[in-house]
Design a protein around this motif. Sequence first.
Motif, short mmCIF file in Angstrom:
data_model
loop_
_atom_site.label_atom_id
_atom_site.label_comp_id
_atom_site.label_asym_id
_atom_site.label_seq_id
_atom_site.Cartn_x
_atom_site.Cartn_y
_atom_site.Cartn_z
N ASN A 1 -53.18 30.07 16.47
CA ASN A 1 -52.87 29.08 17.50
C ASN A 1 -53.37 29.55 18.86
OD1 ASN A 1 -51.81 26.97 19.01
ND2 ASN A 1 -49.76 27.87 19.09
N LEU A 2 -54.59 29.14 19.22
CA LEU A 2 -55.12 29.51 20.53
C LEU A 2 -54.44 28.76 21.66
CD1 LEU A 2 -58.98 29.76 19.89
CD2 LEU A 2 -57.24 31.55 19.77
N ALA A 3 -53.72 27.68 21.34
CA ALA A 3 -53.06 26.89 22.38
C ALA A 3 -51.70 27.47 22.78
CB ALA A 3 -52.89 25.45 21.90
N HIS A 4 -51.35 28.62 22.25
CA HIS A 4 -50.05 29.22 22.59
C HIS A 4 -49.97 29.52 24.08
CE1 HIS A 4 -46.32 30.91 21.09
NE2 HIS A 4 -46.51 31.98 21.82
N GLY A 5 -51.07 29.91 24.69
CA GLY A 5 -51.06 30.15 26.13
C GLY A 5 -50.82 28.90 26.94
N SER A 6 -51.22 27.74 26.41
CA SER A 6 -50.96 26.48 27.10
C SER A 6 -49.47 26.16 27.12
CB SER A 6 -51.73 25.34 26.42
OG SER A 6 -53.12 25.55 26.50
N GLY A 16 -44.35 25.76 30.21
CA GLY A 16 -43.04 26.26 30.61
C GLY A 16 -42.99 26.63 32.07
N ALA A 17 -44.05 27.25 32.57
CA ALA A 17 -44.10 27.65 33.99
C ALA A 17 -44.11 26.43 34.90
CB ALA A 17 -45.32 28.52 34.23
N GLY A 23 -54.76 17.83 31.39
CA GLY A 23 -53.56 17.03 31.57
C GLY A 23 -52.64 17.58 32.65
N THR A 24 -52.48 18.89 32.67
CA THR A 24 -51.66 19.53 33.70
C THR A 24 -52.28 19.37 35.08
OG1 THR A 24 -50.93 21.18 32.07
CG2 THR A 24 -50.56 21.69 34.39
N ARG A 25 -53.59 19.52 35.14
CA ARG A 25 -54.28 19.32 36.43
C ARG A 25 -54.14 17.88 36.91
NH1 ARG A 25 -58.63 21.48 35.07
NH2 ARG A 25 -58.42 23.50 36.09
N TRP A 26 -54.17 16.92 35.98
CA TRP A 26 -54.03 15.51 36.35
C TRP A 26 -52.62 15.22 36.87
CZ3 TRP A 26 -51.48 11.48 33.25
CH2 TRP A 26 -51.66 10.20 33.78
N VAL A 42 -53.03 26.23 36.72
CA VAL A 42 -53.70 25.82 35.49
C VAL A 42 -54.51 26.99 34.95
CG1 VAL A 42 -55.41 24.25 34.50
CG2 VAL A 42 -53.79 23.41 36.22
N GLY A 43 -54.44 27.21 33.65
CA GLY A 43 -55.19 28.28 33.02
C GLY A 43 -54.52 29.64 33.05
N MET A 44 -53.27 29.70 33.53
CA MET A 44 -52.59 30.99 33.66
C MET A 44 -52.24 31.60 32.30
SD MET A 44 -48.83 29.66 34.92
CE MET A 44 -48.06 31.28 34.92
N GLY A 45 -52.23 30.80 31.24
CA GLY A 45 -51.79 31.30 29.95
C GLY A 45 -52.85 32.02 29.14
N GLU A 46 -54.13 31.75 29.42
CA GLU A 46 -55.18 32.30 28.57
C GLU A 46 -55.30 33.83 28.67
OE1 GLU A 46 -55.66 28.98 29.88
OE2 GLU A 46 -55.01 28.72 27.79
#
Length: 305
Positions: free
Chosen positions: A38-43, A48-49, A110-113, A218-222
């Motif tokens: 699951n590469l989307a785990h960071g998303s 949550g943040a 989506g988060t950026r939007w 945005v992108g803090m999880g990767e």
Amino acid sequence: MSLILFIEQALNGLQYGVMLFLMAAGLTLVFGVMGLINLAHGSLYMIGAFAAAAVAGATGSFLLALVASLVCAAFAGVLVEFFVIRRLYDRDHLDQVLATFALILIFSEGTRWIFGSFPLFLDKPDWLSGTVMLPFGIEYSLYRLWIILVGLLVAAGLFWMIGRTRIGIRIRAGENDREMIAALGVNISLLYTFVFALGAALAGLAGALIGAIQSVQVGMGEPVLILAFVVIVIGGIGSIKGALVGAILVGLTDTLGRSFLPSFFGLFLEPSSAMSIGASLSSMSIYLLMIGVLLFRPKGLFGGI
């Protein structure tokens, strides 16, 4: 190097490791039980943040923000599992990687939007601000100490759930033989949804806790996701104990390396060379740790949940 400075940095490493554990625990559960990359785990960490920052900004309650991070990340996890992940269980890992990478792009845009491109900030509550005096005259951040306590309590709760409860028995059985427990009448789809939602909630909690230390963007999880993968490789895929031990090792190695390696090389080299070599080695240290562990333990330090 003073003893007080070393202890302070070791506590920082422990706090960093506990945060990585919250990420890696969910990731290793999902991979160990469901066999899913699951590469989307960071998303989910990012969701949550952002949920915590938005709720704290609207209500002023930090505890309510933490609850929001758990609920929103878990709800996002349920939606992702039901609409996307459920179709990937019988597909090969390349399909899983491509699908979950697409989810990263969808969640990021989506988060950026919704929130815009500018970072949000989550303020620590007054009751967690300031410092606390520890033995040996060490003055340490109360909030970082609280993160360590929360992480260790979550770890204890996971160990109890996996080892002592009926749902834990089903999770362990699902890791070993999912066809057999399905034949015994266990709703395997519901079990998978629960495991995925639990992992998502832990990632969301990690994002909320760290959001009060750094900005929420945005992108803090990767970057954290990459370290979480390192943690579960070191600890052993599917092992909660391995995730905890691996996370603490990675946190201590990274923090102590960045703090003391440049000074160590400064004893033998010119300051500019010492800083350059020390900084390079400190950034490589966790990967060198992973290589060292895999040389002697190819399956990681622990195996199974």
